[in-house]
Design an enzyme around this catalytic site. Structure first.
Site, mmCIF file in Angstrom:
data_model
loop_
_atom_site.group_PDB
_atom_site.id
_atom_site.type_symbol
_atom_site.label_atom_id
_atom_site.label_comp_id
_atom_site.label_asym_id
_atom_site.label_seq_id
_atom_site.Cartn_x
_atom_site.Cartn_y
_atom_site.Cartn_z
ATOM 1 N N ARG A 108 0.908 -1.156 0.000
ATOM 2 C CA ARG A 108 0.000 0.000 0.000
ATOM 3 C C ARG A 108 0.928 1.182 0.000
ATOM 4 O O ARG A 108 1.646 1.428 0.954
ATOM 5 C CB ARG A 108 -0.885 -0.040 1.246
ATOM 6 N N HIS A 111 1.857 7.205 1.497
ATOM 7 C CA HIS A 111 0.719 8.133 1.437
ATOM 8 C C HIS A 111 0.468 8.756 2.799
ATOM 9 O O HIS A 111 1.097 8.380 3.794
ATOM 10 C CB HIS A 111 -0.538 7.388 0.971
ATOM 11 N N HIS A 113 -3.052 11.027 5.020
ATOM 12 C CA HIS A 113 -4.455 11.450 4.936
ATOM 13 C C HIS A 113 -4.798 12.319 6.131
ATOM 14 O O HIS A 113 -4.024 12.424 7.076
ATOM 15 C CB HIS A 113 -5.403 10.248 4.833
ATOM 16 N N GLU A 117 -5.280 6.815 11.495
ATOM 17 C CA GLU A 117 -5.475 5.428 11.032
ATOM 18 C C GLU A 117 -5.101 4.466 12.148
ATOM 19 O O GLU A 117 -3.981 4.483 12.656
ATOM 20 C CB GLU A 117 -4.586 5.183 9.810
ATOM 21 N N HIS A 156 3.083 7.376 5.651
ATOM 22 C CA HIS A 156 3.330 5.976 6.024
ATOM 23 C C HIS A 156 3.152 5.045 4.834
ATOM 24 O O HIS A 156 2.659 5.456 3.777
ATOM 25 C CB HIS A 156 2.419 5.559 7.181
ATOM 26 N N GLU A 178 -10.813 5.382 1.435
ATOM 27 C CA GLU A 178 -9.463 4.942 1.076
ATOM 28 C C GLU A 178 -9.098 5.402 -0.340
ATOM 29 O O GLU A 178 -7.937 5.393 -0.721
ATOM 30 C CB GLU A 178 -9.408 3.407 1.205
#
Ligand code: MN
Ligand code: MN
Length: 402
Positions: A108, A111, A113, A117, A156, A178
């Site tokens: 993944r 990124h 946000h 999380e 992360h 997501e």
């Protein structure tokens, strides 16, 4: 009129499950159809609700199996947000798979946000990386039963180790998606090459193979040993511990199961998500209780159960759950969860809060003058005596040393 083609019965058909009917004694009737029998079999308490259910209570269940699944070369992910479960405005969840591989595994991508999380690993192992606000790096390997928490804006990544992994992500905003995170590849696809070259002090020619759109989940070389991946950082290693080994915590043993509690008291970075990992043995029940701080968001890990929710004003509704389902309980509503299967029921209770709270009905009544309890419930001494020898109450994590 042509008849529908007849198919031969399989040679050794498994015994058919009894066909449930929306019928309870003199209430209800049979359902001659059309009907979705598979769904009826999964939701016996929706098909024929207990007579104690009453009034209009919002939907409090959604399954990841009913979510859109985004398939990518390195794995997949699906989400349950407030679009699917409108009552759940405080937390949203993502179920993600990163593929196993001998040479490459799913990642993944790097990124960040706006939301915090919180994560729980359900299968396999992964390497997680992050950078803290002082520019110091963090890297760790996580396995089944491990958590991580990344505060808002912290960059992360997550990559499967050779055996692959699957996990639950929980975000502290029900409207999270997501599909709207800040991705490295997406950003650089939208910056002129000349600017990227200037930023990193390289030639544009060296950037000719940059991705031209977001990658999100993709295969990348299998990470080597953890120690080799630790980048010497002149700022030093981050003192913040972003991971937590929940299954390494000794569970509290109660009469019908176990509980492990993790919140900002024993996992200090987790300032906006508090959780309990609960196990309920067959025949046992997560007792009648409520929470004094905020809504509950649940993820069912194993087994099957039913939850009855009391919404005040004479309203109550019952829902059935199995592994892979999400449940929700609005703030303060009373509820219980009964194991209706033959194996251990295991689920996560999650709250957008720095602390876990729990009010046991049994404990409340045990600590209320017996005369008052008897006057309310019209019960005798036997009921009171039973309250007095109640099981030990759940112990909250100690406050961190000042
Ligand atoms: Mn993330
Ligand atoms: Mn609860």
């Amino acid at each position: 009129m042509a008849a529908f083609p007849q198919t031969a019965a399989p040679a050794a058909a498994p015994p058919a499950a009894p066909i449930p009917q929306p019928l309870d004694g003199k209430r209800g009737g049979t359902d001659p159809g059309p009907r979705n029998l598979a769904r009826d079999l999964q939701g016996p308490d929706l098909l024929a609700a207990p007579i104690t259910d009453h009034g209009t209570v919002p939907n409090l269940r959604f399954s990841f199996s009913d979510s859109h699944n985004r398939l990518e070369p390195g794995g997949w992910a699906r989400e349950v947000t407030e679009l699917a479960l409108p009552i759940a405005t405080e937390l949203a969840g993502v179920n993600m798979r990163l593929n196993a591989g001998e040479h490459e595994t799913g990642v993944r991508e790097l990124h960040w946000h706006k939301q915090a999380e919180w994560a729980y690993m359900t299968v396999g192992r992964a390497r997680i990386t992050a950078l803290d606000e002082q520019g110091r790096n963090f890297i760790d390997d996580v396995g089944v039963g491990d958590l991580w928490y990344f505060p808002p804006g912290i960059p992360h990544s997550i990559q499967a180790l050779a055996e692959g992994c699957e996990f639950l992500l929980v975000f502290d905003d029900g409207s999270f998606s997501e599909n709207n995170t800040f991705l490295l590849t997406d950003w650089l696809s939208h910056v002129p090459r000349s600017v990227i070259a200037k930023n990193f002090g390289v030639t544009e020619e060296s950037l000719k193979d940059l991705p031209t759109k977001e990658w999100w989940i993709f295969p990348a070389p299998v990470p080597g040993p953890l120690e080799e991946d630790r980048i010497p950082d002149p700022q030093g290693v981050s003192p913040t511990q972003y991971s937590y080994h929940l299954l390494a915590q000794e569970p509290q043993h109660l009469s019908g199961g176990t509980v492990r509690i993790v919140d900002a008291r024993n996992f200090p970075v987790s300032k906006t998500v508090a959780a309990a990992l609960v196990e309920v043995e067959p025949g046992a029940i997560r007792e009648l209780h409520w929470h004094s701080n905020t809504d509950e968001w649940q993820y069912y890990l194993a087994g099957q159960g039913r939850m009855g929710v009391f919404a005040s004003g004479g309203k109550a509704r019952t829902f059935d759950f199995q592994a892979g389902d999400v449940g929700a309980v609005p703030f303060a509503m009373g509820h219980y969860i009964e194991n209706t299967g033959t194996t251990t029921l295991r689920f996560l209770e999650l709250f957008k809060s720095e602390r876990y709270t729990d009010f046991s009905l049994n404990q409340w009544l045990a600590l209320t003058p017996p005369t008052l309890v008897k006057a309310h419930l019209q019960v005798g001494d036997e009921f009171i005596a039973h309250l007095q020898k109640v099981k030990p109450v759940v112990v909250m994590p100690p406050a961190p040393a000042a």
